[in-house]
Design an enzyme around this catalytic site. Structure first.
Site, PDB file in Angstrom:
ATOM      1  N   ILE A  17       0.839  -1.214   0.000  1.00  0.00           N
ATOM      2  CA  ILE A  17       0.000   0.000   0.000  1.00  0.00           C
ATOM      3  C   ILE A  17       0.868   1.256   0.000  1.00  0.00           C
ATOM      4  CG2 ILE A  17      -1.688   1.291   1.381  1.00  0.00           C
ATOM      5  CD1 ILE A  17      -2.748  -1.471   2.402  1.00  0.00           C
ATOM      6  N   ASN A  91       2.093   4.760   7.392  1.00  0.00           N
ATOM      7  CA  ASN A  91       1.553   3.560   6.742  1.00  0.00           C
ATOM      8  C   ASN A  91       2.247   2.266   7.175  1.00  0.00           C
ATOM      9  OD1 ASN A  91       0.241   2.072   4.294  1.00  0.00           O
ATOM     10  ND2 ASN A  91       2.455   1.816   4.015  1.00  0.00           N
ATOM     11  N   TYR A 151      -3.393  -6.988  16.747  1.00  0.00           N
ATOM     12  CA  TYR A 151      -3.477  -6.155  15.527  1.00  0.00           C
ATOM     13  C   TYR A 151      -4.743  -5.285  15.602  1.00  0.00           C
ATOM     14  CZ  TYR A 151      -3.650  -5.004  10.516  1.00  0.00           C
ATOM     15  OH  TYR A 151      -3.695  -4.342   9.302  1.00  0.00           O
TER      16      TYR A 151
HETATM   17  N1  LIG Z   1      -2.820  -5.874   3.414  1.00  0.00           N
HETATM   18  C1  LIG Z   1      -3.963  -5.690   4.045  1.00  0.00           C
HETATM   19  O1  LIG Z   1      -4.917  -6.488   3.925  1.00  0.00           O
HETATM   20  C2  LIG Z   1      -4.166  -4.475   4.888  1.00  0.00           C
HETATM   21  C3  LIG Z   1      -3.110  -3.717   5.361  1.00  0.00           C
HETATM   22  N2  LIG Z   1      -3.368  -2.620   6.157  1.00  0.00           N
HETATM   23  C4  LIG Z   1      -2.298  -1.800   6.682  1.00  0.00           C
HETATM   24  O2  LIG Z   1      -1.628  -1.187   5.603  1.00  0.00           O
HETATM   25  C5  LIG Z   1      -0.289  -0.893   5.963  1.00  0.00           C
HETATM   26  C6  LIG Z   1       0.651  -1.395   4.882  1.00  0.00           C
HETATM   27  O3  LIG Z   1       0.483  -2.791   4.796  1.00  0.00           O
HETATM   28  P1  LIG Z   1       0.784  -3.653   3.482  1.00  0.00           P
HETATM   29  O4  LIG Z   1       1.150  -2.773   2.368  1.00  0.00           O
HETATM   30  O5  LIG Z   1      -0.336  -4.587   3.335  1.00  0.00           O
HETATM   31  O6  LIG Z   1       2.021  -4.493   4.020  1.00  0.00           O
HETATM   32  P2  LIG Z   1       3.422  -4.889   3.368  1.00  0.00           P
HETATM   33  O7  LIG Z   1       3.978  -5.899   4.306  1.00  0.00           O
HETATM   34  O8  LIG Z   1       3.265  -5.218   1.937  1.00  0.00           O
HETATM   35  O9  LIG Z   1       4.271  -3.526   3.459  1.00  0.00           O
HETATM   36  C7  LIG Z   1       4.624  -2.977   4.696  1.00  0.00           C
HETATM   37  C8  LIG Z   1       5.880  -2.127   4.519  1.00  0.00           C
HETATM   38  O10 LIG Z   1       6.173  -1.563   5.793  1.00  0.00           O
HETATM   39  C9  LIG Z   1       7.567  -1.731   6.038  1.00  0.00           C
HETATM   40  N3  LIG Z   1       7.819  -1.789   7.470  1.00  0.00           N
HETATM   41  C10 LIG Z   1       7.457  -2.765   8.342  1.00  0.00           C
HETATM   42  N4  LIG Z   1       7.939  -2.505   9.557  1.00  0.00           N
HETATM   43  C11 LIG Z   1       8.620  -1.337   9.467  1.00  0.00           C
HETATM   44  C12 LIG Z   1       9.341  -0.555  10.390  1.00  0.00           C
HETATM   45  N5  LIG Z   1       9.505  -0.934  11.653  1.00  0.00           N
HETATM   46  N6  LIG Z   1       9.883   0.609   9.964  1.00  0.00           N
HETATM   47  C13 LIG Z   1       9.747   0.999   8.682  1.00  0.00           C
HETATM   48  N7  LIG Z   1       9.106   0.283   7.751  1.00  0.00           N
HETATM   49  C14 LIG Z   1       8.534  -0.870   8.145  1.00  0.00           C
HETATM   50  C15 LIG Z   1       7.935  -3.038   5.350  1.00  0.00           C
HETATM   51  O11 LIG Z   1       9.332  -3.133   5.109  1.00  0.00           O
HETATM   52  C16 LIG Z   1       7.110  -2.950   4.090  1.00  0.00           C
HETATM   53  O12 LIG Z   1       7.796  -2.297   3.061  1.00  0.00           O
HETATM   54  C17 LIG Z   1      -0.067  -1.538   7.325  1.00  0.00           C
HETATM   55  O13 LIG Z   1      -0.191  -0.555   8.330  1.00  0.00           O
HETATM   56  C18 LIG Z   1      -1.215  -2.537   7.432  1.00  0.00           C
HETATM   57  O14 LIG Z   1      -1.558  -2.810   8.750  1.00  0.00           O
HETATM   58  C19 LIG Z   1      -4.648  -2.231   6.462  1.00  0.00           C
HETATM   59  C20 LIG Z   1      -5.703  -2.958   6.010  1.00  0.00           C
HETATM   60  C21 LIG Z   1      -5.554  -4.125   5.202  1.00  0.00           C
HETATM   61  C1  LIG Z   2      -6.340 -11.295   9.045  1.00  0.00           C
HETATM   62  C2  LIG Z   2      -6.005  -9.880   8.859  1.00  0.00           C
HETATM   63  C3  LIG Z   2      -5.570  -9.537   7.551  1.00  0.00           C
HETATM   64  C4  LIG Z   2      -5.327  -8.304   7.133  1.00  0.00           C
HETATM   65  C5  LIG Z   2      -5.337  -7.175   7.988  1.00  0.00           C
HETATM   66  C6  LIG Z   2      -6.369  -6.170   7.646  1.00  0.00           C
HETATM   67  O1  LIG Z   2      -5.907  -4.927   8.123  1.00  0.00           O
HETATM   68  C7  LIG Z   2      -7.622  -6.530   8.309  1.00  0.00           C
HETATM   69  C8  LIG Z   2      -8.819  -6.368   7.754  1.00  0.00           C
HETATM   70  C9  LIG Z   2      -9.999  -6.662   8.521  1.00  0.00           C
HETATM   71  C10 LIG Z   2     -11.184  -7.001   8.029  1.00  0.00           C
HETATM   72  C11 LIG Z   2     -11.458  -7.066   6.638  1.00  0.00           C
HETATM   73  C12 LIG Z   2     -12.643  -7.458   6.218  1.00  0.00           C
HETATM   74  C13 LIG Z   2     -12.943  -7.352   4.846  1.00  0.00           C
HETATM   75  C14 LIG Z   2     -14.161  -7.712   4.424  1.00  0.00           C
HETATM   76  C15 LIG Z   2     -14.513  -7.605   3.094  1.00  0.00           C
HETATM   77  O2  LIG Z   2     -13.913  -6.939   2.295  1.00  0.00           O
HETATM   78  C16 LIG Z   2     -15.699  -8.456   2.767  1.00  0.00           C
HETATM   79  O3  LIG Z   2     -16.816  -8.014   3.461  1.00  0.00           O
HETATM   80  C17 LIG Z   2     -15.945  -8.560   1.336  1.00  0.00           C
HETATM   81  C18 LIG Z   2     -16.679  -7.364   0.895  1.00  0.00           C
HETATM   82  C19 LIG Z   2     -17.596  -7.380   0.027  1.00  0.00           C
HETATM   83  C20 LIG Z   2     -18.089  -8.576  -0.665  1.00  0.00           C
HETATM   84  C21 LIG Z   2     -19.175  -8.231  -1.547  1.00  0.00           C
HETATM   85  C22 LIG Z   2     -19.631  -9.477  -2.191  1.00  0.00           C
HETATM   86  O4  LIG Z   2     -20.119 -10.361  -1.450  1.00  0.00           O
HETATM   87  O5  LIG Z   2     -19.456  -9.586  -3.384  1.00  0.00           O
END
Ligand SMILES: NC(=O)C1=CN([C@@H]2O[C@H](COP(=O)(O)OP(=O)(O)OC[C@H]3O[C@@H](n4cnc5c(N)ncnc54)[C@H](O)[C@@H]3O)[C@@H](O)[C@H]2O)C=CC1
Ligand SMILES: CC/C=C\C[C@H](O)/C=C/C=C\C=C\C=C\C(=O)[C@@H](O)C/C=C\CCC(=O)O
Length: 257
Positions: A17, A91, A151
């Site tokens: 992200i 981030n 988390y």
């Molecule tokens: N992937 C997902 O489903 C979701 C992610 N997020 C949040 O988005 C943010 C980015 O996550 P992603 O891009 O998915 O993860 P990712 O693991 O792809 O990227 C995370 C980046 O942060 C860097 N990082 C980790 N620890 C660090 C530190 N101590 N100091 C500096 N850099 C550090 C890593 O080196 C990496 O480049 C996080 O805060 C995560 O919690 C939020 C919702 C959903």
């Molecule tokens: C296990 C944690 C992994 C990642 C960390 C992230 O920050 C956490 C996310 C927490 C919850 C995410 C829930 C997401 C839910 C959805 O997106 C679903 O409700 C799918 C949404 C829509 C579906 C529509 C459809 O049925 O076609």
């Protein structure tokens, strides 16, 4: 707020992200300091960005956000190179229920630490020029995710801190807007390495695994687009913007009266 000529600091910028946020800010005319603990990924991304946007538009700074000293040095280098800071995207984050203290340290304590450092340079009350800070929270900052309680706690903390800072800024005249983005599951390395990070809660990941199996995950660009809205729309302050694959929604919360 137009982004042309604005200076942004993005943590966790080397991949996922953070990388998408960085690319979108650059496409819209900002210059970006990329902070990340992963030197290899950060340096190779910088090479890619140099070709696309020009060498002068970015700075890669190897920085662990757990270290006050490294953040301070990164901010000094950013100011020395670009002269100002207008935008901060907190981030960087991890998901690791086994290393839960590290999860709190990176996901919450470092957001506070980096925000306070930015305030020293951006706060209008102390000679700064204001700006905007956007924190990457999660849907786990709005409700419980049973496979990762710590988390979940950190992301609730990020949403609460963001909203309280927005209220403080309005009351005290910092001239800084504070918003949080709360994505659902996003296709990044964090998700692909999930199975060995949940520790004692790994048997409770069925909902998450279903979303992943059904491919109902967001792309990083969809998250970056929403983040851009929080940066550029000057009416947005104290917002938590939920984004999932069926749409986005500004959250409402109880108010103290
Ligand atoms: N992937 C997902 O489903 C979701 C992610 N997020 C949040 O988005 C943010 C980015 O996550 P992603 O891009 O998915 O993860 P990712 O693991 O792809 O990227 C995370 C980046 O942060 C860097 N990082 C980790 N620890 C660090 C530190 N101590 N100091 C500096 N850099 C550090 C890593 O080196 C990496 O480049 C996080 O805060 C995560 O919690 C939020 C919702 C959903
Ligand atoms: C296990 C944690 C992994 C990642 C960390 C992230 O920050 C956490 C996310 C927490 C919850 C995410 C829930 C997401 C839910 C959805 O997106 C679903 O409700 C799918 C949404 C829509 C579906 C529509 C459809 O049925 O076609």
């Amino acid at each position: 707020m137009a982004l042309n000529g604005k200076i942004a600091v993005v943590t966790g910028a080397a991949q996922g992200i953070g990388r998408a946020i960085t690319e979108l800010l650059l496409q819209n005319g900002a210059k970006v300091a990329l902070l990340d603990a992963n030197k290899t990924n950060g340096e190779s991304l910088k090479e890619v960005l140099d070709k696309l946007f020009g060498e002068q538009t970015t700075l890669f700074l190897h920085c662990n956000v757990e270290s006050e000293e490294q953040i301070k040095a990164a901010f000094q280098k950013t100011l020395g190179t670009f002269g100002r800071i207008d935008i901060l995207c907190n981030n960087a984050g991890i998901l690791n229920e086994e290393e839960w203290e590290k999860t709190i340290s990176i996901n919450l304590a470092a957001v506070v630490r980096t925000t306070y450092m930015a305030l020293e340079h951006m706060n209008k009350m102390t000679g700064g020029q204001g700006g905007v800070i956007v924190n990457t929270a999660s849907m786990a900052g709005l409700g419980p995710l049973k496979c990762c309680p710590v988390y979940t706690a950190t992301k609730h903390g990020v949403v609460g801190f963001t909203r309280a800072m927005a209220a403080a800024s309005t009351a005290a005249g910092y001239g800084i807007r504070f918003n949080a983005i709360c994505p659902g599951l996003v296709k990044t390395e964090m998700l692909s390495s999930l199975s060995n990070k949940l520790g004692q809660f790994s048997h409770l990941a069925e909902e998450t695994n279903t979303i992943i199996a059904d491919k109902k995950m967001l792309n990083v660009t969809e998250v970056a687009d929403c983040l851009l809205e929080l940066v550029t729309d000057e009416t947005k302050n104290g917002e938590a913007l939920q984004v999932r694959c069926n749409g986005k929604k500004y959250m409402t919360f109880p108010v103290f009266t």
